[in-house]
Write an enzyme that holds these catalytic residues in place. Structure first.
Site, mmCIF file in Angstrom:
data_model
loop_
_atom_site.group_PDB
_atom_site.id
_atom_site.type_symbol
_atom_site.label_atom_id
_atom_site.label_comp_id
_atom_site.label_asym_id
_atom_site.label_seq_id
_atom_site.Cartn_x
_atom_site.Cartn_y
_atom_site.Cartn_z
ATOM 1 N N ARG A 95 -31.998 -40.886 27.810
ATOM 2 C CA ARG A 95 -31.036 -41.437 26.862
ATOM 3 C C ARG A 95 -30.444 -40.311 26.022
ATOM 4 O O ARG A 95 -31.148 -39.331 25.695
ATOM 5 C CB ARG A 95 -31.807 -42.400 25.955
ATOM 6 N N THR A 368 -21.343 -49.908 31.569
ATOM 7 C CA THR A 368 -22.531 -49.142 31.918
ATOM 8 C C THR A 368 -22.604 -49.307 33.422
ATOM 9 O O THR A 368 -21.819 -50.056 33.984
ATOM 10 C CB THR A 368 -23.714 -49.781 31.144
ATOM 11 N N ASN A 388 -21.624 -45.517 27.352
ATOM 12 C CA ASN A 388 -21.511 -46.571 26.354
ATOM 13 C C ASN A 388 -20.223 -47.355 26.562
ATOM 14 O O ASN A 388 -20.162 -48.185 27.435
ATOM 15 C CB ASN A 388 -21.644 -46.049 24.928
ATOM 16 N N ASP A 410 -24.301 -46.866 19.393
ATOM 17 C CA ASP A 410 -25.465 -47.733 19.609
ATOM 18 C C ASP A 410 -26.486 -47.609 18.478
ATOM 19 O O ASP A 410 -27.442 -48.373 18.412
ATOM 20 C CB ASP A 410 -26.135 -47.423 20.954
ATOM 21 N N SER A 439 -31.131 -49.118 23.023
ATOM 22 C CA SER A 439 -30.339 -49.526 24.193
ATOM 23 C C SER A 439 -30.756 -50.918 24.663
ATOM 24 O O SER A 439 -31.828 -51.412 24.303
ATOM 25 C CB SER A 439 -30.579 -48.515 25.315
ATOM 26 N N SER A 440 -29.897 -51.510 25.459
ATOM 27 C CA SER A 440 -30.242 -52.786 26.115
ATOM 28 C C SER A 440 -30.461 -52.607 27.606
ATOM 29 O O SER A 440 -30.698 -53.581 28.327
ATOM 30 C CB SER A 440 -29.105 -53.795 25.940
ATOM 31 N N GLY A 460 -23.488 -54.212 31.063
ATOM 32 C CA GLY A 460 -23.091 -55.399 30.301
ATOM 33 C C GLY A 460 -23.586 -55.414 28.868
ATOM 34 O O GLY A 460 -23.696 -56.482 28.264
ATOM 35 N N GLY A 461 -23.886 -54.241 28.287
ATOM 36 C CA GLY A 461 -24.285 -54.203 26.878
ATOM 37 C C GLY A 461 -25.440 -55.145 26.626
ATOM 38 O O GLY A 461 -26.418 -55.165 27.373
HETATM 39 N N1 GLY Z 1 -24.753 -48.381 25.700
HETATM 40 C C1 GLY Z 1 -25.318 -49.535 26.258
HETATM 41 C C2 GLY Z 1 -26.799 -49.586 26.107
HETATM 42 O O1 GLY Z 1 -27.439 -48.553 26.077
HETATM 43 O O2 GLY Z 1 -27.358 -50.646 25.999
#
Ligand code: GLY
Length: 558
Positions: A95, A368, A388, A410, A439-440, A460-461
């Site tokens: 990350r 993403t 992102n 984020d 993050s998701s 998809g965030g």
């Molecule tokens: N930028 C999307 C995530 O890391 O969840």
């Protein structure tokens, strides 16, 4: 003309594999499912050349950086979840992180208000990239073929070009004005593209060659690093070469849990993905969701109530574990999880205002990308990577041919103030030097009765987690084939705003009305695509691949 002919041939080649890939066949040994046909094909080429799934990961990742500029990258970050054929597993966190000069109030004005767009567009939005360091680390630990061989297909694509798809054209053209606003009228992607146009990126080819020859030093030192730093500093960034050199990917234990006879192996912090997936699956486990049926009122109610309770916790407690104490022992405790669902009532929605973290509207970018790989030894790879937002910060550095990420968004710029996608965060996810933003992303591998069963993930965030959640249930509880499972219509609730987003025109209006009648806000209008799941299923030894129809995603089997 020659190029077009080559393109048509390539398409036939790929499609023939896709066709095979979607049909159950004992002959399939493995494959790659990614956002673009070229990238999946590159991965399989490496598998056929004797590489393992980890070699294919490296090759696919670099190919995506060329042919999928919206999210594929060498200047973003991601998470890698793997399971070896012998059942051992692990994860790598690559990350992005905050530059050393970053501080908590980076995006606030003198009276403490968030300055609009500062964390979204332009150089200040850029986090220290982790992708090249991460990919090279994976190669070092698990790969078998030379790095240069794995990067060569991406170099070829960058040099010889690839044909843009209809969907890519509409995306690129939609952002053209912003590209020009940020980078000037001569910027690389200022052109008016048409489907089938061949895009060549010699600048990126040169960088890839540098990485192929010099490894990580090819990216974090020399002319490439200078170009990155000066490229972002011109647009106001605080990133330095020291940040690039000091960046280290981190091997972390996977987040694992059991659901009935499944063992789920997913990503832990700084991703919220595995934790939320764990909470949601455990919240619904006591109910017989199979008998409720797929996307019925009852199954939607149950899943939505689990989703909102989990996202409430996410907003309050989750952040980089190297910086904050996250009470995982409580959040994942069975008594706690049972208690959270105790207010659930079939006759009426639980308002989000009555669900408190512990006892957010978190909506990140939907740009993403995820890919899943299986090799003929049985090694499995699940990777989600991102810039992102679409094309990240929109800062494009001509000299190296890439967009820079806007991952700093984020973080929570200020407690209680939503970010670009409405995210409300807390101090656990506040900016600190070298800290990784929450993050998701939920790259996941699932075992059934101890055997490899499912490899999946999604962009998809905030909808990533719910997309993965629903797809696992489609396969396991509803017995859908993999292609039907990834294509199935999806819905999403993330605590705040207190509404269920449904993919438009996919759900029976009477079902939506019934949900409204018992207090749910059912939103179809604002919804667009929810996730794009790329998955591989191994069921009773039969391998099938599913590429989400929502994008150009392509399954290539071998
Ligand atoms: N930028 C999307 C995530 O890391 O969840």
């Amino acid at each position: 003309m020659k190029n077009i002919q080559r393109l048509i041939k390539t398409c036939f080649f790929v499609l023939s594999f896709v066709f095979i890939g979607c049909k159950p066949s004992t002959k399939i040994k493995g494959g790659v499912v990614s956002a673009m046909p070229y990238a999946s094909e590159v991965g399989v080429k490496i598998l056929k050349a004797g590489g393992n799934a980890y070699d294919a990961m490296v090759a696919t990742n670099f190919a995506l950086a060329v042919v999928y500029p919206v999210a594929g990258n060498i200047t973003g970050g991601g998470f890698f979840v793997y399971r070896n054929a012998d059942g051992s597993s692990g994860t790598l966190d690559y990350r992005e992180q905050a530059p050393e000069k970053a501080f908590k109030d980076l995006y606030l004005d003198e009276v403490g208000n968030v300055i609009p767009k500062k964390s979204i567009v332009g150089g200040l939005a850029v986090g220290v990239p982790g992708t090249v360091a991460g990919t090279i680390e994976i190669h070092k630990k698990l790969g078998t073929l030379p790095l240069s061989m794995l990067i060569q297909p991406a170099i070829d694509l960058a040099e010889n070009g690839y044909a843009v798809t209809e969907k890519q054209v509409s995306s690129l053209n939609g952002y053209r004005e912003v590209f020009i606003e940020v980078n000037g009228p001569d910027t690389f992607y200022a052109k008016d593209f048409k489907a089938g146009d061949i895009i060549k990126n010699p600048a990126l080819a040169k960088v890839l060659r540098e990485i192929a020859t010099n490894g990580i030093e090819g990216f974090n030192s020399g002319w490439v690093a200078e170009a990155v730093v000066s490229g972002v500093q011109t647009s106001g960034c605080i990133l330095t070469q020291k940040d690039l050199v000091n960046y280290k990917p981190k091997w972390r234990d996977p987040l694992t849990f059991f659901y009935k006879d499944l063992k789920v192996i997913s990503m832990g912090l700084p991703s919220s993905g595995g934790i939320c997936l764990n909470q949601m699956m455990k919240m619904i486990e006591p109910y017989n969701i199979k008998d409720m049926g797929h996307n019925t009122q009852k199954s939607i109610q149950l899943m939505v109530e689990a989703e909102k309770r989990s996202y409430a916790d996410r907003s309050e407690f989750l952040g980089d574990p190297d910086f904050v104490q996250v009470p995982l022992n409580i959040l994942l405790d069975s008594v706690y999880i049972k208690k959270k669902m105790s207010g659930f009532d079939w006759t009426k929605a639980t308002p989000s205002s009555e669900i408190k973290p512990g006892d957010s509207y978190y909506f990140e970018s939907d740009e993403t990308t995820h890919f899943s790989i299986l090799d003929d030894h049985g090694n499995a790879v699940s990777v989600t990577t991102t810039l992102n937002g679409a094309y990240g910060s929109k800062v494009f550095i001509d000299e190296i041919g890439v967009f820079m990420n806007n991952e700093m968004d984020d973080f929570s710029s200020k407690p209680g103030v939503p970010n670009m996608f409405g995210l409300i965060g807390n101090l656990a996810n506040a900016i600190e030097p070298k800290k990784r933003m929450l993050s998701s992303m939920t790259p996941t591998i699932v075992e059934k009765k101890g055997e490899l069963y499912l490899i999946l993930g999604s962009p998809g965030g905030s909808t990533i987690i719910t997309s993965v959640f629903q797809t696992i249930l489609n396969v396991y509880e509803h017995n859908f084939p993999i292609q039907k499972s990834v294509n199935a219509s999806r819905f999403h609730h993330q605590w705040l705003p207190d509404s269920i987003t449904f993919e438009p025109n996919k759900f029976d209006p009477r079902l939506l009305q019934n949900l409204k009648n018992i207090g749910y806000n059912a939103e179809e209008k604002k919804s667009k695509i929810i996730g794009k799941v790329d998955a591989i299923l191994v069921n009773d030894g039969i391998i099938t691949l599913g590429a989400d129809y929502r994008g150009d995603d392509t399954a290539v089997a071998y």
